[in-house]
Design an enzyme around this catalytic site. Structure first.
Site, PDB file in Angstrom:
ATOM      1  N   ARG A  67       0.850  -1.194   0.000  1.00 51.46           N
ATOM      2  CA  ARG A  67       0.000   0.000   0.000  1.00 51.46           C
ATOM      3  C   ARG A  67       0.886   1.244   0.000  1.00 51.46           C
ATOM      4  O   ARG A  67       1.618   1.499   0.943  1.00 51.46           O
ATOM      5  CB  ARG A  67      -0.947   0.024   1.210  1.00 51.46           C
ATOM      6  CG  ARG A  67      -1.815   1.284   1.239  1.00 51.46           C
ATOM      7  CD  ARG A  67      -3.048   1.169   2.110  1.00 51.46           C
ATOM      8  NE  ARG A  67      -2.761   1.107   3.526  1.00 51.46           N
ATOM      9  CZ  ARG A  67      -3.702   1.157   4.484  1.00 51.46           C
ATOM     10  NH1 ARG A  67      -4.978   1.255   4.149  1.00 51.46           N
ATOM     11  NH2 ARG A  67      -3.370   1.088   5.754  1.00 51.46           N
ATOM     12  N   GLU A 110     -12.693   4.854   0.500  1.00 51.71           N
ATOM     13  CA  GLU A 110     -12.725   5.464   1.823  1.00 51.71           C
ATOM     14  C   GLU A 110     -12.902   6.980   1.770  1.00 51.71           C
ATOM     15  O   GLU A 110     -12.728   7.670   2.768  1.00 51.71           O
ATOM     16  CB  GLU A 110     -11.445   5.116   2.588  1.00 51.71           C
ATOM     17  CG  GLU A 110     -10.168   5.465   1.866  1.00 51.71           C
ATOM     18  CD  GLU A 110      -8.929   4.882   2.530  1.00 51.71           C
ATOM     19  OE1 GLU A 110      -9.042   4.251   3.588  1.00 51.71           O
ATOM     20  OE2 GLU A 110      -7.831   5.081   1.970  1.00 51.71           O
ATOM     21  N   ASP A 158     -11.915   6.158   8.007  1.00 42.69           N
ATOM     22  CA  ASP A 158     -11.560   7.221   7.066  1.00 42.69           C
ATOM     23  C   ASP A 158     -12.787   7.751   6.339  1.00 42.69           C
ATOM     24  O   ASP A 158     -12.936   8.963   6.137  1.00 42.69           O
ATOM     25  CB  ASP A 158     -10.540   6.709   6.050  1.00 42.69           C
ATOM     26  CG  ASP A 158      -9.111   7.054   6.437  1.00 42.69           C
ATOM     27  OD1 ASP A 158      -8.847   8.226   6.725  1.00 42.69           O
ATOM     28  OD2 ASP A 158      -8.263   6.147   6.464  1.00 42.69           O
ATOM     29  N   ASP A 200      -4.742   2.157  13.728  1.00 41.52           N
ATOM     30  CA  ASP A 200      -3.807   2.836  12.847  1.00 41.52           C
ATOM     31  C   ASP A 200      -4.286   4.277  12.690  1.00 41.52           C
ATOM     32  O   ASP A 200      -5.174   4.727  13.404  1.00 41.52           O
ATOM     33  CB  ASP A 200      -3.638   2.106  11.511  1.00 41.52           C
ATOM     34  CG  ASP A 200      -4.894   2.127  10.646  1.00 41.52           C
ATOM     35  OD1 ASP A 200      -5.822   2.908  10.941  1.00 41.52           O
ATOM     36  OD2 ASP A 200      -4.948   1.375   9.658  1.00 41.52           O
TER      37      ASP A 200
END
Length: 729
Positions: free
Chosen positions: A343, A436, A464, A636
């Site tokens: 990612r 997101e 998000d 996270d």
């Protein structure tokens, strides 16, 4: 080896340590001409950096128009049709084109035709990265014994030594699992087996009564290891997933089992996202070198790490593939590593690793795209297939936080240029689209259309996505408390739309539709008891917080044939656009009690502080963080966006005051200090709030939330982390 000189690159300034890493460690393995590479990179940056910045300006322009509209119009008295029309007029909501299906080729089975758990780990942490990659296979017995699936009370309570009663419960659970998904013929039970063997190429169980019986579905038996009369391992397959019955009657566990079974190992984490983004604290070139060097180790198969466990030094490396004997006597190869995505970061941040001719830092997302792809070419050339990542010759990049089709098109164009530079076939680099951002959700079909030759993955992300929902509609009104947001119509429509659109675009059997499964690594019983899991919602993968969770969550994929479930969902009515556009605001005229406001602020403040203090002071981007009720959550950076935007929204609409927010942050900081009192590396915040960098970073995320582009937390986090690193020099 010759390298492009500074004279050859008049428009680039490259960090010396970074340049040395690429030229001396990567280039020899990638078989790329360094002179041509750097000149090509210079041209790429000149072409794409301005486009990157133009896209960020487009975000701001659209946001300003939406802010102005809400300031001039009462959302509560506006019809859904009027609101939708406005979004279309400004180009935020686009018209959908004709139906189509994705055309992506050379996709590995783990993505296209298999269904199972997925892990997301910071590639900056070598131990985590190796642990996740090796979690393709794991012990069901260990996962059960160590989790709350087996009650941790009374005689079953685990202790410092092995609890045989608990162990027997684990074995019983394992036999029930076999009976349910690998049933024996004639109604026999695995509980009554004395011996497993291979007889005339068939799996055979010898029962305690002395009779022989095979599997109800003989095709479930695929391979074995050892002799036929006394195999050490037997591989069975169900719903595309393998399990390994390991037999060792003289082992400590096998001695307690009537058939000598010492473990049932399950194929679990089919894919892992190696993360450069939300789970990583990387704010400068030194940090990025750690990220890229670990990715290099994963692509070469040479990554290793040492750590202390039970007083002993343990070395962890990548698992190699194994060879079993198939039922027909031929070699049977077993993949032992998770298929890896990488990612990259999004479009927002710049980094000083490379500067352009004007001395400006280049977009970090462009740097990630170039370097992670360059390193990935080493895997494509790998002669040792026992450690290869992709068997089909593809590179898999997840791209986060893209706003609508224009930004997807930019990423696809970037990947095309990178393929040219690296000498790769067109569409070698595959894209995973994270759904997101609000503008991506409501234009998802058109986003996929742009990437239809590359797209292999779409996934929702509630935290998000909610942060963007709040920031986009900041001026519309005050949003409901966070917990209530989950139950509003927009959330269900958003989740369903992702699946509906993916299936309509032909993802079933060609790509992954993913969801977030469970954030609580210590509460596995809750995860297993969940009746509305992603597998039932049509997702063929779900993020889980740990390898242990993967070993348990994979049971869900034995319980449900996801691809059959997708066929059922294909004919349902698509999610309603109006529901997705309905803002989850506090009803007009309704007020919240002081107690509700205070508790919500405390919850948000704790969510921010508990994570930020580790991010800023220790550079930890992903960890188990206790929430305000001491429940451990795998967190996270996405958790910051929703919490900071929620406080910013309530501040803007007068639900709370800055003085009140600061008071709550100071109160909660003391709680966080207490929760981390056992961490020798932890720096308490409450000693001096004014001087504490982490505390001020956390508070700024809330107080300055409205000012942050799209509500992102990276600008402030990068700033304060760099400050913290400088203060330690």
């Amino acid at each position: 080896m010759t390298t492009a000189s500074k004279d050859m690159l008049p428009n680039l300034t490259i960090n010396e340590a970074f340049r040395h890493f690429i030229d001396s460690e990567v280039m020899p393995l990638a078989e790329i001409d360094p002179d041509k590479f750097w000149l090509d990179v210079q041209q790429l940056i000149e072409d794409f950096a301005p486009r990157n910045r133009d896209l960020l300006k487009k975000r701001q322009e659209l946001q300003q128009k939406i802010d102005q509209w809400h300031q001039n119009n009462d959302y509560y008295s506006t019809s859904p049709e009027q609101y939708e029309q406005f979004l279309r007029e400004i180009g935020y909501l686009l018209e959908e084109g004709d139906d189509f299906t994705i055309e992506t080729e050379n996709v590995d089975a783990e993505i296209a035709s298999m269904a199972g758990p997925q892990l997301v780990v910071p590639v900056k942490n070598a131990r985590f990265a190796l642990n996740a990659t090796n979690a393709r296979w794991g012990s069901l017995y260990d996962a059960l014994y160590g989790s709350d699936i087996i009650p941790r009370t009374g005689k079953l309570k685990p202790g410092q030594t092995y609890n045989q009663l608990r162990g027997k419960e684990v074995i019983r659970y394992g036999r029930n699992f076999l009976d349910k998904h690998f049933p024996l013929d004639d109604g026999a039970s695995h509980h009554d087996v004395d011996l497993y063997q291979i007889y005339y190429q068939q799996f055979t169980a010898v029962l305690k009564a002395g009779t022989y019986v095979g599997l109800k579905d003989s095709k479930q038996f695929v391979a074995f290891n050892g002799s036929k009369n006394a195999p050490n391992e037997i591989l069975l397959k169900h719903n595309g997933l393998q399990i390994n019955i390991r037999i060792q009657s003289n082992s400590s566990i096998g001695a307690l089992d009537d058939a000598g079974v010492e473990d049932i190992r399950v194929e679990a984490a089919l894919t892992t996202i190696m993360d450069c983004e939300d789970s990583v604290a990387a704010v400068d070139t030194k940090d990025k070198l750690e990220v890229y060097r670990n990715w290099l180790g994963l692509m070469t198969g040479n990554l290793s790490t040492n750590f202390i466990k039970d007083g002993k030094t343990v070395t962890r490396t990548l698992q190699r593939d194994r060879i079993f004997t198939s039922r027909d006597g031929d070699p049977y190869y077993v993949r032992r590593r998770s298929l890896m995505f990488i990612r990259n970061v999004g479009h927002l941040m710049d980094i000083d690793t490379i500067k352009d001719g004007k001395g400006n830092n280049i977009p970090e997302g462009i740097l990630d795209g170039i370097i992670t792809s360059l390193i990935s070419t080493i895997d494509l050339q790998n002669k040792d297939k026992r450690i290869a990542n992709s068997e089909t010759g593809s590179i898999y990049i997840v791209k986060p936080k893209m706003h609508g089709p224009e930004e997807v098109a930019f990423t696809c164009d970037l990947f095309s240029r990178i393929e040219e530079i690296l000498g790769l076939d067109e569409n070698t680099i595959k894209i995973g689209i994270l759904d997101e951002e609000r503008r991506t959700t409501i234009n998802l079909k058109e986003c996929i259309r742009i990437a239809k030759k590359r797209c292999v993955f779409i996934n929702t992300g509630f935290l998000d996505r909610t942060g963007d929902e709040i920031h986009t509609s900041m001026h519309a009104g005050a949003f409901l408390p966070k917990e209530q947001l989950k139950d509003e119509p927009w959330r269900k429509a958003y989740e369903n739309n992702n699946v509906d659109t993916g299936l309509a675009c032909g993802f079933s059997g060609k790509g992954q539709i993913g969801k977030v499964m469970w954030p609580k690594p210590d509460e596995m019983k809750g995860m297993m008891d969940s009746e509305q899991g992603p597998h039932l919602a049509g997702a063929n993968t779900a993020w889980v917080p740990s390898p242990t969770a993967a070993m348990l969550h994979v049971i869900h994929y034995h319980q449900v044939d996801v691809f059959a479930q997708q066929k059922k969902l294909l004919n349902r009515e698509r999610a309603n656009l109006s529901d997705m556009l309905t803002l989850p605001l506090i009803p007009k005229g309704e007020t919240l009690s002081d107690d509700v406001i205070e508790k919500e602020l405390e919850n948000n403040a704790h969510s921010i502080l508990g994570y930020v203090v580790r991010w800023i002071d220790q550079g930890i981007g992903c960890s188990n963080v206790p929430d305000i009720n001491d429940v451990i959550l795998m967190e996270d950076r996405s958790t910051l966006r929703i919490s900071s935007q929620h406080i910013a929204n309530w501040l803007h609409h007068g639900i709370c005051t800055k003085k009140q927010v600061r008071k709550v942050f100071e109160k909660v900081a003391k709680m966080v200090d207490e929760q981390n009192s056992g961490d020798e590396h932890y720096q308490p915040m409450a000693i001096s709030f004014e001087d504490n960098i982490a505390f001020n970073a956390a508070l700024d995320l809330a107080l300055k939330g409205m000012e942050q582009p799209s509500g992102y937390t990276e600008p402030l986090l990068y700033q304060y982390r760099q400050q913290a690193k400088s203060s330690k020099k």
